[in-house]
Design a protein around this motif. Structure first.
Motif, PDB file in Angstrom:
ATOM      1  N   ARG A 179       0.731  -1.222   0.133  1.00  0.00           N
ATOM      2  CA  ARG A 179      -0.014  -0.119   0.084  1.00  0.00           C
ATOM      3  C   ARG A 179       0.697   1.227   0.112  1.00  0.00           C
ATOM      4  NH1 ARG A 179      -5.355   1.229   3.865  1.00  0.00           N
ATOM      5  NH2 ARG A 179      -6.121   3.036   2.638  1.00  0.00           N
ATOM      6  N   ARG A 180       1.912   1.282   0.882  1.00  0.00           N
ATOM      7  CA  ARG A 180       2.889   2.364   0.621  1.00  0.00           C
ATOM      8  C   ARG A 180       3.472   2.338  -0.744  1.00  0.00           C
ATOM      9  NH1 ARG A 180       5.044   0.604   5.647  1.00  0.00           N
ATOM     10  NH2 ARG A 180       6.952   0.551   4.756  1.00  0.00           N
ATOM     11  N   ALA A 181       3.761   1.563  -1.165  1.00  0.00           N
ATOM     12  CA  ALA A 181       4.479   1.373  -2.518  1.00  0.00           C
ATOM     13  C   ALA A 181       3.409   1.964  -3.470  1.00  0.00           C
ATOM     14  CB  ALA A 181       4.974   0.074  -3.157  1.00  0.00           C
ATOM     15  N   GLY A 182       2.045   1.693  -3.263  1.00  0.00           N
ATOM     16  CA  GLY A 182       1.154   2.411  -4.145  1.00  0.00           C
ATOM     17  C   GLY A 182       1.044   3.769  -4.057  1.00  0.00           C
ATOM     18  N   LEU A 183       1.101   4.111  -2.758  1.00  0.00           N
ATOM     19  CA  LEU A 183       1.128   6.003  -2.469  1.00  0.00           C
ATOM     20  C   LEU A 183       2.274   6.279  -3.333  1.00  0.00           C
ATOM     21  CD1 LEU A 183       0.446   8.443  -0.949  1.00  0.00           C
ATOM     22  CD2 LEU A 183       1.808   7.669   1.047  1.00  0.00           C
ATOM     23  N   ASP A 236       3.958   5.461  -5.994  1.00  0.00           N
ATOM     24  CA  ASP A 236       3.470   5.560  -7.247  1.00  0.00           C
ATOM     25  C   ASP A 236       2.632   6.419  -7.793  1.00  0.00           C
ATOM     26  OD1 ASP A 236       5.164   3.337  -7.798  1.00  0.00           O
ATOM     27  OD2 ASP A 236       3.740   1.822  -7.972  1.00  0.00           O
ATOM     28  N   ALA A 237       1.625   6.814  -6.913  1.00  0.00           N
ATOM     29  CA  ALA A 237       0.633   7.989  -7.118  1.00  0.00           C
ATOM     30  C   ALA A 237       1.027   9.156  -7.133  1.00  0.00           C
ATOM     31  CB  ALA A 237      -0.627   7.659  -6.040  1.00  0.00           C
ATOM     32  N   LEU A 238       2.168   9.397  -6.159  1.00  0.00           N
ATOM     33  CA  LEU A 238       2.796  10.646  -5.741  1.00  0.00           C
ATOM     34  C   LEU A 238       3.633  11.072  -7.322  1.00  0.00           C
ATOM     35  CD1 LEU A 238       4.010  10.680  -2.346  1.00  0.00           C
ATOM     36  CD2 LEU A 238       1.869  11.559  -3.248  1.00  0.00           C
ATOM     37  N   ALA A 239       4.473   9.980  -7.682  1.00  0.00           N
ATOM     38  CA  ALA A 239       5.183   9.916  -9.063  1.00  0.00           C
ATOM     39  C   ALA A 239       4.515  10.593 -10.190  1.00  0.00           C
ATOM     40  CB  ALA A 239       5.982   8.846  -9.314  1.00  0.00           C
ATOM     41  N   ALA A 240       3.121   9.656 -10.232  1.00  0.00           N
ATOM     42  CA  ALA A 240       2.270  10.052 -11.582  1.00  0.00           C
ATOM     43  C   ALA A 240       1.692  11.367 -11.533  1.00  0.00           C
ATOM     44  CB  ALA A 240       1.218   8.930 -11.438  1.00  0.00           C
ATOM     45  N   ALA A 241       1.538  12.001 -10.261  1.00  0.00           N
ATOM     46  CA  ALA A 241       0.952  13.203 -10.022  1.00  0.00           C
ATOM     47  C   ALA A 241       1.904  14.207 -10.376  1.00  0.00           C
ATOM     48  CB  ALA A 241       0.501  13.537  -8.722  1.00  0.00           C
ATOM     49  N   LEU A 242       3.317  14.168 -10.082  1.00  0.00           N
ATOM     50  CA  LEU A 242       4.141  15.251 -10.508  1.00  0.00           C
ATOM     51  C   LEU A 242       4.241  15.251 -11.932  1.00  0.00           C
ATOM     52  CD1 LEU A 242       7.242  14.196  -8.132  1.00  0.00           C
ATOM     53  CD2 LEU A 242       5.782  16.178  -7.855  1.00  0.00           C
ATOM     54  N   GLU A 243       4.142  14.138 -12.734  1.00  0.00           N
ATOM     55  CA  GLU A 243       4.276  14.026 -14.171  1.00  0.00           C
ATOM     56  C   GLU A 243       3.070  14.718 -14.820  1.00  0.00           C
ATOM     57  OE1 GLU A 243       7.004  10.131 -14.759  1.00  0.00           O
ATOM     58  OE2 GLU A 243       4.987   9.761 -14.563  1.00  0.00           O
ATOM     59  N   GLU A 244       1.807  14.390 -14.091  1.00  0.00           N
ATOM     60  CA  GLU A 244       0.860  15.068 -14.703  1.00  0.00           C
ATOM     61  C   GLU A 244       0.650  16.726 -14.602  1.00  0.00           C
ATOM     62  OE1 GLU A 244      -4.096  15.196 -13.545  1.00  0.00           O
ATOM     63  OE2 GLU A 244      -2.887  13.771 -12.575  1.00  0.00           O
ATOM     64  N   LEU A 283       1.117  16.867  -4.173  1.00  0.00           N
ATOM     65  CA  LEU A 283       1.560  15.680  -3.623  1.00  0.00           C
ATOM     66  C   LEU A 283       0.598  15.491  -2.704  1.00  0.00           C
ATOM     67  CD1 LEU A 283       5.346  15.956  -3.145  1.00  0.00           C
ATOM     68  CD2 LEU A 283       4.087  14.726  -5.019  1.00  0.00           C
ATOM     69  N   ALA A 284       0.058  16.467  -1.935  1.00  0.00           N
ATOM     70  CA  ALA A 284      -0.978  16.148  -0.815  1.00  0.00           C
ATOM     71  C   ALA A 284      -2.454  15.770  -1.485  1.00  0.00           C
ATOM     72  CB  ALA A 284      -1.123  17.524  -0.224  1.00  0.00           C
ATOM     73  N   GLU A 285      -2.768  16.103  -2.463  1.00  0.00           N
ATOM     74  CA  GLU A 285      -3.924  15.893  -3.319  1.00  0.00           C
ATOM     75  C   GLU A 285      -3.827  14.531  -3.723  1.00  0.00           C
ATOM     76  OE1 GLU A 285      -6.766  16.924  -7.380  1.00  0.00           O
ATOM     77  OE2 GLU A 285      -5.289  18.612  -6.472  1.00  0.00           O
ATOM     78  N   ALA A 286      -2.624  13.992  -4.285  1.00  0.00           N
ATOM     79  CA  ALA A 286      -2.513  12.808  -4.817  1.00  0.00           C
ATOM     80  C   ALA A 286      -2.609  11.655  -3.353  1.00  0.00           C
ATOM     81  CB  ALA A 286      -1.176  12.281  -5.571  1.00  0.00           C
ATOM     82  N   ALA A 287      -1.990  12.020  -2.422  1.00  0.00           N
ATOM     83  CA  ALA A 287      -1.836  11.285  -1.064  1.00  0.00           C
ATOM     84  C   ALA A 287      -3.179  10.986  -0.629  1.00  0.00           C
ATOM     85  CB  ALA A 287      -0.664  11.765  -0.084  1.00  0.00           C
ATOM     86  N   ALA A 321      -5.080   8.499  -2.612  1.00  0.00           N
ATOM     87  CA  ALA A 321      -4.602   6.954  -2.482  1.00  0.00           C
ATOM     88  C   ALA A 321      -4.978   6.801  -1.096  1.00  0.00           C
ATOM     89  CB  ALA A 321      -3.055   7.167  -2.586  1.00  0.00           C
ATOM     90  N   GLY A 322      -5.723   7.425  -0.348  1.00  0.00           N
ATOM     91  CA  GLY A 322      -6.364   7.073   0.822  1.00  0.00           C
ATOM     92  C   GLY A 322      -5.305   7.302   2.210  1.00  0.00           C
ATOM     93  N   ALA A 323      -4.002   8.128   1.998  1.00  0.00           N
ATOM     94  CA  ALA A 323      -3.334   8.554   3.067  1.00  0.00           C
ATOM     95  C   ALA A 323      -4.104   9.251   4.058  1.00  0.00           C
ATOM     96  CB  ALA A 323      -2.217   9.167   2.430  1.00  0.00           C
ATOM     97  N   PRO A 324      -3.702   8.952   5.337  1.00  0.00           N
ATOM     98  CA  PRO A 324      -4.444   9.834   6.417  1.00  0.00           C
ATOM     99  C   PRO A 324      -4.009  11.436   6.344  1.00  0.00           C
ATOM    100  CG  PRO A 324      -2.682   8.681   7.352  1.00  0.00           C
ATOM    101  CD  PRO A 324      -2.879   8.152   5.896  1.00  0.00           C
ATOM    102  N   ASP A 325      -4.954  12.079   6.973  1.00  0.00           N
ATOM    103  CA  ASP A 325      -4.694  13.600   6.967  1.00  0.00           C
ATOM    104  C   ASP A 325      -3.402  13.972   7.805  1.00  0.00           C
ATOM    105  OD1 ASP A 325      -5.154  16.606   7.048  1.00  0.00           O
ATOM    106  OD2 ASP A 325      -5.567  16.334   8.947  1.00  0.00           O
ATOM    107  N   GLY A 326      -2.381  14.555   7.511  1.00  0.00           N
ATOM    108  CA  GLY A 326      -1.178  14.972   8.104  1.00  0.00           C
ATOM    109  C   GLY A 326       0.003  13.935   7.467  1.00  0.00           C
TER     110      GLY A 326
END
Length: 501
Positions: free
Chosen positions: A46-50, A52-60, A180-184, A187-192
């Motif tokens: 799950r952390r790896a998926g997070l 990956d999501a951050l990397a994709a957001a940077l590229e977007e 990054l925060a929006e992508a996190a 991806a279901g990351a907790p606030d903070g």
């Protein structure tokens, strides 16, 4: 409100970003502590998926990020585009690291007889240390700032990150954090999980906050020492991983100087002046044989024909000018060649200074963050060794030699191996490959740590060992249970590696 300045023109513009007050810094740190209780329980996948999501957001959001950073740094679209690619690559690489699982150092010693009598069941692995404060650097608005390697490795370890935005690029920092925060969140990351603060005082307050459990810093030695003092006053001192100052000596042997003078002049000049000499790995001192006139002439000619380049901010500009003058007035270096510039923005011209190896003192080996190199003329290895004793320990040391100079190269390696964290052969230290074997660090004052800040093993900074003795399986992490978790583990002294299908 904070302001932003275009270093190419010197034009300063107000932003709508306010310095973060102490109370808000505390609230952000507290949210990170709360997020840690959740994030540390996430599976590695799950952390790896997070990540990956951050990397994709940077590229977007590449175009907007690069354009904003170019206005605040003057580093150029090509350089910044490549740096953003590097940042996305780092995030994905750390995803691979945590999926593989070897970084955990998972170890199991079952209960049983030992040469010292019956032994208990002991199981050990590395666990996340807690919320991490990351200070962005001026010269890398992506790779060593908000979306950089410290952030990637801390998140990979399972640690929330609170970022201290660099004052030279507040708009870039804010945009990168928003992306990054929006992508996190998606991806279901907790606030903070990802917070950010602005302003010098906010950075100091953040480091002092009891929720913060480690600090990653890339910047000046003086600022690093201030943060170390703050940490020393905490009730609970914490690890400080600082990349601070580096001169990065480069040595050219007689054989190399004779065989490829023009090539060396070109490569050295490019390394010294790339991004206006604002790399922590820039070779600031170049040892050249006394008779290598073609090499020195080629280097000087390139400097004289070069135009100005903008430094990142007014503070760096002022510091560069002061240090350059000290190298000449106190260090007794002479000006061999310099380029031309104009009065636009924070522009400076490349400078080549020169000194004899016998005259080198600490006053001529101070890091000048900008397009300047000191050429040191030497006669023999003994002269190099004496001069190197005056050079602060560095991130890198480079040696250019010919194949038939084996004995000489061996002697030079012995001279530099205890003075640097990476030895470069027939190349230039600027450009730090993100790879498993990389080590970006060095003895003090280059860094204050034995760890790297680049590459997969950078994750080790934000982990601590924890052992479980005679623990019931229900409380053990998945990776320490008897069932095969599919990761490398050492079991009863024997390394167990999952088979590859």
């Amino acid at each position: 409100m904070l302001s932003t300045t275009d270093p190419r023109t010197g034009t300063t513009t107000a932003t709508d970003i306010a310095a973060t007050p102490d109370g808000e810094v505390g609230a952000i740190a507290d949210r990170a502590a709360t997020a840690f209780t959740t994030l540390r329980q996430w599976s590695r996948d799950r952390r790896a998926g997070l990540l990956d999501a951050l990397a994709a957001a940077l590229e977007e959001h590449r175009d907007a990020l690069v354009a904003t950073a170019e206005r605040e740094t003057g580093l150029g679209e090509g350089r910044l585009d490549g740096e953003l690619t590097r940042s996305a690559f780092q995030l994905r690489l750390f995803g691979e690291v945590i999926r593989e699982g070897a970084y955990l150092e998972a170890t199991i010693d079952h209960a049983g007889d030992t040469p010292m009598g019956p032994g208990p069941d002991v199981r050990r692995m590395l666990v996340p240390i807690g919320p991490v404060a990351v200070f962005g650097s001026s010269n890398f608005p992506f790779a060593f700032s908000v979306p950089g390697g410290d952030t990637a490795s801390a998140l990979a370890a399972g640690c929330p990150v609170v970022l201290k935005a660099h004052g030279s690029h507040p708009l870039t920092s804010r945009l990168a954090h928003e992306v990054l925060a929006e992508a996190a969140t998606a991806a279901g990351a907790p606030d903070g999980t990802l917070g950010i603060v602005y302003g010098t005082r906010a950075g100091a307050t953040l480091v002092a906050h009891p929720a913060i459990q480690a600090v990653g810093f890339t910047g000046s030695l003086s600022t690093g020492e201030i943060l170390l003092e703050i940490i020393g006053r905490r009730e609970q001192p914490i690890p400080f991983y600082g990349e601070l100052s580096s001169v990065n000596p480069l040595i050219v042997t007689p054989g190399a100087a004779a065989a490829r003078a023009e090539q060396l002049a070109e490569g050295l000049f490019a390394s010294v002046t790339g991004s206006a000499g604002q790399f922590c790995t820039k070779p600031g001192v170049a040892f050249v044989p006394r008779g290598a006139q073609a090499l020195v002439d080629g280097l000087a000619a390139r400097a004289r024909s070069a135009g100005g380049q903008p430094l990142l901010n007014a503070r760096i500009l002022a510091s560069y000018g002061e240090i350059r003058e000290r190298l000449i007035s106190q260090g007794r270096a002479t000006v061999l060649a310099e380029g031309s510039t104009d009065d636009r923005g924070f522009s400076v011209a490349p400078s080549v200074l020169e000194i004899d190896a016998a005259d080198v003192t600490p006053a001529v080996t101070e890091e000048a963050f900008g397009p300047l190199v000191v050429v040191v003329r030497y006669d023999d290895v003994a002269g190099i060794a004496r001069a190197l004793d005056q050079v602060p320990h560095s991130l890198t040391a480079s040696i250019h030699a010919e194949a038939d100079e084996t004995e000489l190269v061996g002697a030079l390696v012995e001279e530099v191996r205890d003075r640097a964290g990476r030895i470069v052969f027939d190349g230039y230290p600027t450009g730090v490959r993100v790879a498993w074997a990389q080590h970006h660090g060095g003895p003090w004052p280059a860094t204050n740590t034995q760890h790297t800040s680049v590459g997969p093993t950078a994750i080790r900074r934000f982990l601590r060992p924890l052992a479980w003795q005679n623990a019931p399986e229900s409380v053990l992490p998945f990776e320490l249970r008897d069932a095969d978790p599919g990761i490398p583990r050492r079991i009863d002294g024997v390394l167990s590696v999952p088979s590859v299908a």
